[in-house]
Write a protein that holds these residues in place. Structure first.
Motif, PDB file in Angstrom:
ATOM      1  N   ALA A  61       0.817  -1.214   0.000  1.00  0.00           N
ATOM      2  CA  ALA A  61       0.000   0.000   0.000  1.00  0.00           C
ATOM      3  C   ALA A  61       0.850   1.263   0.000  1.00  0.00           C
ATOM      4  O   ALA A  61       0.539   2.220  -0.705  1.00  0.00           O
ATOM      5  CB  ALA A  61      -0.948  -0.004   1.194  1.00  0.00           C
ATOM      6  N   ARG A 101       0.557   3.633  -3.154  1.00  0.00           N
ATOM      7  CA  ARG A 101      -0.022   4.944  -2.846  1.00  0.00           C
ATOM      8  C   ARG A 101       0.777   6.044  -3.537  1.00  0.00           C
ATOM      9  O   ARG A 101       0.227   6.964  -4.141  1.00  0.00           O
ATOM     10  CB  ARG A 101      -0.029   5.154  -1.331  1.00  0.00           C
ATOM     11  CG  ARG A 101      -0.645   6.437  -0.888  1.00  0.00           C
ATOM     12  CD  ARG A 101      -0.678   6.529   0.653  1.00  0.00           C
ATOM     13  NE  ARG A 101      -1.486   7.654   1.027  1.00  0.00           N
ATOM     14  CZ  ARG A 101      -1.047   8.909   1.051  1.00  0.00           C
ATOM     15  NH1 ARG A 101       0.198   9.185   0.735  1.00  0.00           N
ATOM     16  NH2 ARG A 101      -1.861   9.890   1.391  1.00  0.00           N
ATOM     17  N   LEU A 159      -6.969   1.904  -1.920  1.00  0.00           N
ATOM     18  CA  LEU A 159      -6.474   3.276  -2.113  1.00  0.00           C
ATOM     19  C   LEU A 159      -7.533   4.206  -2.696  1.00  0.00           C
ATOM     20  O   LEU A 159      -7.372   5.422  -2.654  1.00  0.00           O
ATOM     21  CB  LEU A 159      -5.226   3.269  -2.996  1.00  0.00           C
ATOM     22  CG  LEU A 159      -4.000   2.596  -2.368  1.00  0.00           C
ATOM     23  CD1 LEU A 159      -2.867   2.533  -3.381  1.00  0.00           C
ATOM     24  CD2 LEU A 159      -3.566   3.315  -1.099  1.00  0.00           C
ATOM     25  N   ASP A 204      -8.429   6.562   0.004  1.00  0.00           N
ATOM     26  CA  ASP A 204      -7.339   7.322   0.614  1.00  0.00           C
ATOM     27  C   ASP A 204      -7.772   8.779   0.819  1.00  0.00           C
ATOM     28  O   ASP A 204      -8.549   9.314   0.024  1.00  0.00           O
ATOM     29  CB  ASP A 204      -6.111   7.278  -0.305  1.00  0.00           C
ATOM     30  CG  ASP A 204      -4.861   7.774   0.380  1.00  0.00           C
ATOM     31  OD1 ASP A 204      -4.161   6.926   0.962  1.00  0.00           O
ATOM     32  OD2 ASP A 204      -4.582   8.983   0.327  1.00  0.00           O
ATOM     33  N   VAL A 261      -4.304  10.355  -4.865  1.00  0.00           N
ATOM     34  CA  VAL A 261      -4.175   8.905  -4.686  1.00  0.00           C
ATOM     35  C   VAL A 261      -5.470   8.225  -5.119  1.00  0.00           C
ATOM     36  O   VAL A 261      -5.443   7.216  -5.845  1.00  0.00           O
ATOM     37  CB  VAL A 261      -3.825   8.548  -3.225  1.00  0.00           C
ATOM     38  CG1 VAL A 261      -3.846   7.038  -3.014  1.00  0.00           C
ATOM     39  CG2 VAL A 261      -2.470   9.125  -2.843  1.00  0.00           C
ATOM     40  N   ALA A 320      -5.538   5.680  -8.178  1.00  0.00           N
ATOM     41  CA  ALA A 320      -5.886   4.282  -7.909  1.00  0.00           C
ATOM     42  C   ALA A 320      -7.035   3.830  -8.805  1.00  0.00           C
ATOM     43  O   ALA A 320      -7.006   2.713  -9.328  1.00  0.00           O
ATOM     44  CB  ALA A 320      -6.256   4.103  -6.432  1.00  0.00           C
TER      45      ALA A 320
END
Length: 106
Positions: free
Chosen positions: A31, A35, A81, A84, A89, A93
């Motif tokens: 992650a 990220r 994500l 997030d 991000v 993602a």
């Protein structure tokens, strides 16, 4: 630390740094690494985007050769994500998940 790594991913003066940083982050498949990739992906200028695309292609090839559990974990990290707190991000993602779906169906 994230700011420093993002600047390496988006280094317009030295794309070798972009490549090396992206390759290492993608190799981790975690992650924290994804990220940073997702955020950079969303804001990258065309040249950096081309280099990130090349690194992603290599990562997708490695995942295609890996077991299905590796691909599922990679997708799961990207899905997480999408929630997030950083909007770059989130957007990155979502886009990367679309690319994964096309590159690694199933």
């Amino acid at each position: 630390m994230d700011t420093v790594v993002r600047s390496l991913l988006l280094d317009s003066a030295n794309t070798a740094v972009t490549d090396a940083t992206a390759e290492e982050l993608l190799r981790r498949r975690d992650a924290a690494g994804l990220r940073l990739i997702a955020a950079a992906w969303h804001v990258a200028e065309p040249e950096q985007g081309d280099h990130l695309t090349g690194c992603l292609s290599a990562a997708f090839f490695e995942l295609a050769c890996a077991g299905p559990e590796d691909r599922m974990r990679f997708r799961a990290v990207l899905r997480s994500l999408r929630d997030d707190p950083d909007p770059d991000v989130q957007a990155g993602a979502r886009d990367l998940l679309d690319r994964v779906a096309r590159a690694l169906p199933g």
